[in-house]
Scaffold this motif. Sequence first.
Motif, PDB file in Angstrom:
ATOM      1  N   THR A 190       0.944  -1.360  -0.249  1.00  0.00           N
ATOM      2  CA  THR A 190       0.084   0.146  -0.387  1.00  0.00           C
ATOM      3  C   THR A 190       0.289   1.327   0.051  1.00  0.00           C
ATOM      4  O   THR A 190       0.599   2.303  -0.558  1.00  0.00           O
ATOM      5  N   SER A 240       1.503   3.986  -3.160  1.00  0.00           N
ATOM      6  CA  SER A 240       1.054   5.073  -3.011  1.00  0.00           C
ATOM      7  C   SER A 240       1.009   6.169  -3.909  1.00  0.00           C
ATOM      8  O   SER A 240       2.713   6.310  -3.763  1.00  0.00           O
ATOM      9  N   TRP A 297      -4.859   6.222   0.951  1.00  0.00           N
ATOM     10  CA  TRP A 297      -5.086   5.138  -0.491  1.00  0.00           C
ATOM     11  C   TRP A 297      -5.140   4.067   0.288  1.00  0.00           C
ATOM     12  O   TRP A 297      -4.026   3.532   1.478  1.00  0.00           O
ATOM     13  N   CYS A 318      -2.099   4.935   4.837  1.00  0.00           N
ATOM     14  CA  CYS A 318      -2.301   3.601   3.778  1.00  0.00           C
ATOM     15  C   CYS A 318      -2.907   2.524   4.829  1.00  0.00           C
ATOM     16  O   CYS A 318      -2.139   2.469   5.708  1.00  0.00           O
TER      17      CYS A 318
END
Length: 620
Positions: A140, A144, A338, A313
Amino acid sequence: MQIILGISAFYHDAAASILVDGEIIAAVQEERFSRIKNDASFPFQSISYCLKEAQISINQIDAIVFYDKPFLKFERLLETYFTFAPKGIGSFLKVIPLWLHEKLFLKKSLRKSLKQLGSKKYKSIPLLFTEHHLSHAASTFYTSKFEEAAILTIDGVGEWTTASIGYGDNDGIKFIKELEYPHSIGLFYSAVTYFLGFKVNSGEYKLMGLAPYGNPNDEQTSHFENLLYEHVIHIYEDGSLWLNQKYFSYSTTLKMIPEKKWENLFGFSKRNETDQINQSHANFALAIQHITEKVVIKMATEAKRLTNSNNLCLAGGVALNCVANGKLEKLQLFENIWIQPAAGDAGGSLGAALAIDQLCFKNKRFLPEFDIMKGTYLGPIFSNDEIHKMNIALQAVSNQLPLEDLLRITAKYLSEDKVVGWFQDRMEFGPRSLGNRSILANPNGFEMQKKLNLKIKKREAFRPFAPSVLEEDSGFYFGMDQPSPYMLKVSQLKKEHINLQDVDSYYNLSLLERLYTKRSNLQATTHVDFSSRVQTVNKKQNPKFWGLLNEFKKITGSSVVINTSFNVRGEPIVCRPQEAYQCFMNTEMDILILQNHVYLKEKQIYWQAEMNTTSNFELD
């Protein structure tokens, strides 16, 4: 050129991902090739596809990375069995031999598999292992666009960790706080999934879909929550939690829970998969959803406190809980959030590769202008020649149209309430169909949800459908401030699109009565609590799908269509054209679009009848 192959396997959702100089070239789940839902086997076909897409041989790979550490997981198993002894002896005798024979000596197994794939360097190629939650965190943060961010990973369990709070910046990823097994919101959610008659590791999204049918005004819902807090779960201010192991058996048996204890506590029997769903099941699902949201929000609040970052994230299976994600975004704890689109274990293959690329090889992050994940369109694409060959093999008849005509005529079919199988370009990576392997329909029809569930998807009647909408129109229909390109957030439908006058009386209706009550202008994509799991479609990210929605808007005045995955119950999303065609023919879909080929159901039936009754018939 530096090439890294990431692998997840042997638990569920096996997958492979490949990076070339930090760029994601391909990523795919093994289930899409094997046609075995949540396939856990070694991803031979996924690896072969990734190599083909990258136009390299396996001998060119610089490193292969596995997404968790088997020895740490084995340590957790042994310590858990020791802690609960003499309970768990039956499970111990089944599980440990499997580990000693196969999983523990994974390097040997991986090298053997590399040899089968034709590697000449199978003895010398570096084999690396990342910790499970590092794979999630890397999947993640490194996809991002944030230079720095708080990182929150939440799932069932990795090696020991069940949730983590970390921080990522140019110096890498640092873990600040971890929650350890057996205390896990992911395992708690899976236990309830099992109790309500759905399959663990695949049915959790059904539990999330059932929750809106719970009645928030019903005393039973509050009663269930109180019982859970009193007997089963305790949540602390930092989002950590304690699970009363008296009500769980996943540590000592091959079952999630002691069923009788749950039945005695909550007052109803464990549901079997084929049993009818009633209001108590829905109320229980809503209670569990409320608890899950509380945990996620508290963990995110703690991540904010510890990092003071404006960016968050998210990854791990619990990050696929769209309702919790939507509520977290509404709180505005962070300016930017995100969520990894392939947040579960399949995405661990990608995270493992990214972690090694950044943390070991110290490569510069690959940061394209628009989207590092490329819309998740990271799977196979099929040419017109391959579709022609399929037509001949399956006696299928189609018309080819230029793109402009294709979009216009497909939009017309949708406006006439036809159900369309839509198969375009590269397949999506992750659990969502995002406009390349989708079944599409008009959300305005009162009967459309029922038709799609029972006659096409062949699944439970309560299951909701997601809307896809032009990104620029999303604010007109839904209460959302940010785009949602990956269908990972739930937003409320705006009041002007809701048809009900007396909402309080509506909530007093039974589950099925609410399901079949006309409640909005977008009936089939509006959950019974007036929310929707929205995909916003960006013209740059998917120009074909955007073009189709735009044509639909020209005809109907609305740019919202139903978008559900191109599969039926119990099967993976279609990958190849022949799977799409067979799904089309075996359901009551009206139209199939394969690239620019248009297939009408009635023409297939007529043509194939002619083929079967005409002798010496030759194809052109």
